[in-house]
Design an enzyme around this catalytic site. Structure first.
Site, PDB file in Angstrom:
ATOM      1  N   CYS A 223      88.280  90.087  20.804  1.00  0.00           N
ATOM      2  CA  CYS A 223      89.429  89.558  21.525  1.00  0.00           C
ATOM      3  C   CYS A 223      90.674  90.310  21.066  1.00  0.00           C
ATOM      4  O   CYS A 223      90.631  91.132  20.143  1.00  0.00           O
ATOM      5  CB  CYS A 223      89.586  88.065  21.254  1.00  0.00           C
ATOM      6  SG  CYS A 223      89.975  87.685  19.517  1.00  0.00           S
ATOM      7  N   HIS A 285      93.085  84.837  10.290  1.00  0.00           N
ATOM      8  CA  HIS A 285      92.978  83.376  10.302  1.00  0.00           C
ATOM      9  C   HIS A 285      94.228  82.683   9.782  1.00  0.00           C
ATOM     10  O   HIS A 285      94.348  81.468   9.893  1.00  0.00           O
ATOM     11  CB  HIS A 285      91.765  82.945   9.475  1.00  0.00           C
ATOM     12  CG  HIS A 285      90.524  83.680   9.851  1.00  0.00           C
ATOM     13  ND1 HIS A 285      90.022  84.736   9.115  1.00  0.00           N
ATOM     14  CD2 HIS A 285      89.704  83.536  10.911  1.00  0.00           C
ATOM     15  CE1 HIS A 285      88.939  85.192   9.705  1.00  0.00           C
ATOM     16  NE2 HIS A 285      88.719  84.496  10.792  1.00  0.00           N
ATOM     17  N   CYS A 307      96.598  86.045  13.668  1.00  0.00           N
ATOM     18  CA  CYS A 307      96.558  86.052  15.130  1.00  0.00           C
ATOM     19  C   CYS A 307      97.758  85.267  15.668  1.00  0.00           C
ATOM     20  O   CYS A 307      98.044  84.165  15.189  1.00  0.00           O
ATOM     21  CB  CYS A 307      95.257  85.434  15.611  1.00  0.00           C
ATOM     22  SG  CYS A 307      95.164  85.253  17.417  1.00  0.00           S
ATOM     23  N   GLU A 337      91.218  79.222   8.722  1.00  0.00           N
ATOM     24  CA  GLU A 337      92.305  78.867   9.646  1.00  0.00           C
ATOM     25  C   GLU A 337      92.757  77.431   9.413  1.00  0.00           C
ATOM     26  O   GLU A 337      93.965  77.137   9.410  1.00  0.00           O
ATOM     27  CB  GLU A 337      91.846  79.046  11.092  1.00  0.00           C
ATOM     28  CG  GLU A 337      92.929  78.684  12.099  1.00  0.00           C
ATOM     29  CD  GLU A 337      92.436  78.681  13.534  1.00  0.00           C
ATOM     30  OE1 GLU A 337      92.968  77.871  14.332  1.00  0.00           O
ATOM     31  OE2 GLU A 337      91.540  79.475  13.874  1.00  0.00           O
ATOM     32  N   THR A 375      91.594  77.053  16.567  1.00  0.00           N
ATOM     33  CA  THR A 375      91.543  77.847  17.795  1.00  0.00           C
ATOM     34  C   THR A 375      90.138  78.247  18.215  1.00  0.00           C
ATOM     35  O   THR A 375      89.932  78.666  19.358  1.00  0.00           O
ATOM     36  CB  THR A 375      92.383  79.133  17.653  1.00  0.00           C
ATOM     37  OG1 THR A 375      91.823  79.955  16.626  1.00  0.00           O
ATOM     38  CG2 THR A 375      93.832  78.805  17.329  1.00  0.00           C
ATOM     39  N   CYS A 405      91.834  79.093  21.690  1.00  0.00           N
ATOM     40  CA  CYS A 405      92.333  80.351  22.233  1.00  0.00           C
ATOM     41  C   CYS A 405      91.594  80.731  23.505  1.00  0.00           C
ATOM     42  O   CYS A 405      90.449  80.325  23.737  1.00  0.00           O
ATOM     43  CB  CYS A 405      92.267  81.452  21.177  1.00  0.00           C
ATOM     44  SG  CYS A 405      90.729  82.377  21.119  1.00  0.00           S
ATOM     45  N   SER A 477      84.666  88.223  17.195  1.00  0.00           N
ATOM     46  CA  SER A 477      84.847  89.095  16.030  1.00  0.00           C
ATOM     47  C   SER A 477      83.732  90.122  15.885  1.00  0.00           C
ATOM     48  O   SER A 477      83.697  90.866  14.910  1.00  0.00           O
ATOM     49  CB  SER A 477      84.939  88.251  14.754  1.00  0.00           C
ATOM     50  OG  SER A 477      83.856  87.339  14.673  1.00  0.00           O
TER      51      SER A 477
END
Length: 518
Positions: A223, A285, A307, A337, A375, A405, A477
């Site tokens: 992404c 993260h 991000c 995260e 996310t 996300c 990822s």
């Protein structure tokens, strides 16, 4: 998109020893009687057959000429070989990724998959290059072949693979010696034992051989946030030189981390492992304010690869806390995260993982509850917890926009679409990748078996038996190259037709921090 990836074709056909009326199955070609007997003792399926071809290229060519092209479904060449790679020892198995002789090279996709299955059976095996030579390997030849990247050498394999005539074919050679010496007899016995133990794995390989369709989910793989984070580390290495330290894994993927380590990135768990004044990158993260303060106090040169979508959640946590809300963070305990977001307003934020956690929540003011989300959650899982919050606390405030996300949502929708028509779904991604794990769960909830794999070596042959349509995706990822490698490995089991099912197209891009801009 539809594409067919056939097996590499080789000249020749099948097996001279085929009895009339026999059904297609596994045929093993073994040059010597001792090798054939060892393999035969290890086979379990009565339909599997072993043919002794004789020693050397001339006899091998004769066996190919006299073979019957429709008498088997899959072919494996098995026998002993001379080890030329210095770290091989007698009894080790070499699975040929390619075989070469004076007439050329034949590629054998799927060698990594078969070698991994042998290792799971407790046998020392590795994929690699195999040389077919005209005579027994002399000591002076070994170093030269090793320097050219070969693991082992034999006198027949490059010829015998021609008997496959487009059918699935593999080569397993057991190292019998690594040079003339007193251990040559014991080495031969070790090699024969390995061949016997490898025979049942050869049958599992044959059972998994078939023509297949691979149904690709789109979108898949990297992404925008992951691409940005990786580029930040790469640019930091280019601009500042190695080492560049990275707190935690930059993204949750073993291959990405290994590739960056080779370039000079040093991954650490905590800042106390970073030398004073060094460059440190914060992972995609995100981190808590306490980590930022610690880095500043140490005089570290910080580059933030968080991000932007995670940064948005952090900002929402601070805003809700300032306004006096109890913040219910929907996420998974221990995820980096989540730890970073909890650290933004630790006195006001509570982690809720399940509906049961919502029932146990005791906010300071029931009318001032807000929620945020990790996310990379599964959309439906997070929705259930959010619904429970709204039911128990009707005044609950939601984030201003979706926290999960776009890439997570898109990949979950895509894998769901693929799972509808697949017998099996493979998800490329690492075990600590939350978004990849959610893709597996999404497929399983759709009723389709699914497995998380870092690469082709993680595919177990038993998964593929009877499977004609394989769904394939990759977590946000996971590198795109892994998907291509998996398709190539599957093509070693039979011709593969690739079709892509795209549910949406992504165009999101994120800018780089000023520290690494060109």
């Amino acid at each position: 998109m539809t594409e067919t990836i056939p097996q590499p074709r080789t000249a020749g056909a099948a097996d001279t020893a085929e009895p009339a009326g026999a059904t297609a199955g596994l045929v093993v070609l073994a040059p010597l009687r001792l090798e054939a007997n060892a393999v035969r003792r290890g086979l379990r399926d009565p339909a599997s057959r072993v043919q002794r071809t004789g020693m050397g290229a001339t006899r091998a060519a004769k066996a190919v000429r006299e073979s019957k092209p429709d008498s088997f479904g899959a072919l494996i060449v098995m026998g002993t070989a001379a080890g030329v790679c210095p770290d091989l020892k007698p009894g080790d198995l070499v699975v040929a990724a390619e075989v070469t002789d004076a007439s050329g090279t034949v590629s054998l996709p799927g060698a990594e998959l078969l070698a991994a299955e042998l290792r799971r059976a407790g046998l020392p095996a590795r994929p690699g290059k195999l040389a077919t030579v005209p005579s027994l390997v002399r000591s002076s030849q070994r170093a030269k072949l090793a320097a050219q990247g070969y693991l082992a050498a034999d006198m027949e394999s490059a010829v015998l693979v021609g008997a496959a005539d487009g059918r699935p074919v593999a080569v397993i050679r057991a190292v019998s010696d690594v040079g003339v010496g007193p251990g040559i007899v014991s080495g031969g016995l070790a090699a024969l034992r390995s061949l016997r133990l490898a025979a049942p794995v050869a049958e599992r390989w044959a059972a998994a051989c078939a023509q297949r369709t691979v149904l690709l989910a789109g979108p898949r793989s990297f992404c925008a946030g992951v691409e940005r984070a990786i580029e930040i580390v790469e640019r930091a290495l280019d601009l500042r030189g190695a080492p560049v330290y990275v707190r935690k894994q930059i993204v949750h993927n073993t291959r990405v981390v290994a590739d960056l380590e080779q370039r000079g990135a040093v991954f650490v768990d905590e800042l106390d492992e970073v030398p004073d004044g060094a460059t440190v990158v914060f992972s995609a993260h995100g981190v808590s304010p306490a980590v930022r303060d610690a880095a500043s106090g140490r005089g570290l040169s910080v580059i933030d690869a968080t991000c932007p979508l995670v940064s948005k959640v952090h900002a929402e946590a601070r805003r809700f806390a300032r306004e006096g809300y109890t913040v219910a963070l929907i996420g998974h305990a221990g995820h980096e995260e989540v730890e970073g977001t909890l650290g933004e307003a630790p006195e006001s934020t509570v982690l809720v993982q399940t509906v049961a956690d919502v029932a146990a929540l005791r906010p300071r003011d029931p009318d001032k509850v807000a929620y945020l989300m990790q996310t990379t959650l599964a959309v439906d899982e997070a929705a259930d917890v959010a619904a429970a919050l709204h039911e128990r606390f009707p005044q609950t405030r939601a984030p201003g926009s979706d926290d999960i996300c776009y890439a997570t949502t898109n990949r979950q929708a895509a894998v769901h679409a693929v799972a509808q028509d697949a017998d099996l779904v493979l998800v490329a991604g690492s075990k600590n990748s939350s978004n990849s794990v959610r893709l597996v769960e999404r497929s399983q909830r759709a009723g389709t078996p699914a497995y998380l794999i870092d690469g082709a070596a993680d595919i177990e042959l038993s998964w593929l038996s009877g499977v004609s349509v394989v769904g394939l995706t990759a977590g946000a990822s996971a590198p795109p190259a892994v998907v291509s490698e998996i398709i190539s490995a599957l093509s070693g089991l039979g011709a593969v037709t690739v079709a892509e099912r795209v549910t949406t197209t992504e165009s999101v891009q994120f800018g780089l921090p000023r520290e690494v801009r060109g």
